[in-house]
Design a protein around this motif. Structure first.
Motif, short mmCIF file in Angstrom:
data_model
loop_
_atom_site.label_atom_id
_atom_site.label_comp_id
_atom_site.label_asym_id
_atom_site.label_seq_id
_atom_site.Cartn_x
_atom_site.Cartn_y
_atom_site.Cartn_z
N ALA A 167 0.93 -0.93 0.04
CA ALA A 167 0.06 0.55 0.30
C ALA A 167 0.49 1.23 -0.21
N GLU A 223 1.55 3.97 -3.01
CA GLU A 223 0.93 5.22 -2.68
C GLU A 223 1.37 6.33 -2.85
N ARG A 246 -1.94 8.17 3.42
CA ARG A 246 -2.84 7.74 1.84
C ARG A 246 -2.69 6.02 2.05
N ARG A 254 -6.54 3.62 2.91
CA ARG A 254 -6.73 2.87 2.14
C ARG A 254 -6.52 1.40 3.04
#
Length: 297
Positions: A11, A15, A20, A24
């Motif tokens: 992630a 990102e 962020r 997520r």
């Protein structure tokens, strides 16, 4: 190393931002950051370069990225396989393809797959050959339809879907237009229309003409079939194209190549392990190729 750590790592890598990535993954940023730090300690190397403005992967992080995608993809495939045994098909199917896949009507097959297995989320993207192959290797795609590559990574597999000869496409006014056949070495000095590098059958055309000793000039580069055929029809160059392209227009002429004509071979690229959804989809492709699948539209 825990799966959750790899999910957090992926992630952040995608990102390029811890906040962020935490949103997520629906976790507190402090918890995600602590998990990443623990992973770095376990691996003995920093995975990200952190600044106040951005987050970038280190060399170690770039090395881990494809392996993390593959590991998480394998876990998802295992879950899907168990679900399939129970009569359920779920998860995500990500398919890549050339811009104009003539060997199978992909939208129709995807629609049929979605009709039979609505619980599977479908993703589809078009790209060039090298990028499609790399996306399969990195786990971003489950499978991809491409033209055969001279080399492929050991952890990938290519299976032939169809093959057909290349032919010469030319304008009606071309001196080649009413010939029964043309030798490749007769094309010296001709201007060519072709796909962009690594797109469609460009690689096959490059190799075939080079082997025939033709140092060609590509005057017009495109990334879609209909534009290519339009430029050819208006006399802006000739092109080497798969024979099936002759069904797409009546404005250009198509002439066979003399001798051992080069072949355009369409393959499907997968990992050595194919997930349940991808396996079912490939069965539908084979049924469509054999004419046993009723496709609406």
């Amino acid at each position: 190393m825990e799966l959750r750590q790899l999910e957090y790592f992926l992630a952040v890598a995608e990102e390029c931002h811890f906040t962020r990535a935490a949103k997520r993954m629906h976790v507190a940023q402090s918890g995600l950051s602590a998990s990443i730090r623990a992973l770095e300690v376990e691996l003995g190397a920093p995975l990200f370069l952190r600044t106040t403005r951005q987050v970038e992967l280190t060399q170690a992080g770039r090395a881990l990225l494809p392996e993390a995608r593959r590991a998480l993809g394998s876990v998802e495939s295992a879950r899907d396989a168990v679900a399939a045994v129970q009569g359920l098909l779920r998860g995500t199917l990500a398919v890549g393809s050339l811009q104009c896949l003539h060997v199978v009507h992909l939208p129709a097959v995807l629609a049929r797959f979605h009709e039979v297995h609505p619980g599977v989320e479908l993703r589809m993207r078009q790209s060039g050959n090298a990028e499609l192959v790399e996306d399969v290797r990195a786990g971003r795609l489950d499978l991809a339809f491409a033209t055969r590559q001279p080399k492929i990574a050991d952890d990938l597999r290519m299976s032939t879907v169809a093959s057909e000869p290349l032919v010469l496409a030319c304008a009606p006014e071309s001196p080649f237009a009413h010939r029964e056949s043309v030798a490749l070495d007769e094309l010296r000095g001709q201007s060519f229309v072709d796909f962009n590098a690594d797109w469609g059958t460009r690689d096959e055309a490059d190799r075939a003409l080079a082997a025939a000793g033709v140092d060609r000039r590509v005057a017009v580069e495109v990334n879609d079939v209909h534009s290519l055929l339009d430029f050819v029809a208006f006399g802006l160059g000739v092109a080497l194209v798969p024979q099936s392209f002759s069904l797409k227009t009546d404005r250009a002429h198509f002439v066979g190549l003399r001798g051992d004509a080069p072949v355009a071979e369409t393959v499907v690229v997968t990992g050595h392990t194919v997930g349940a959804a991808a396996a079912v989809f490939l069965d539908l492709v084979l049924e469509a190729r054999a004419g046993r699948l009723h496709l609406a539209g």
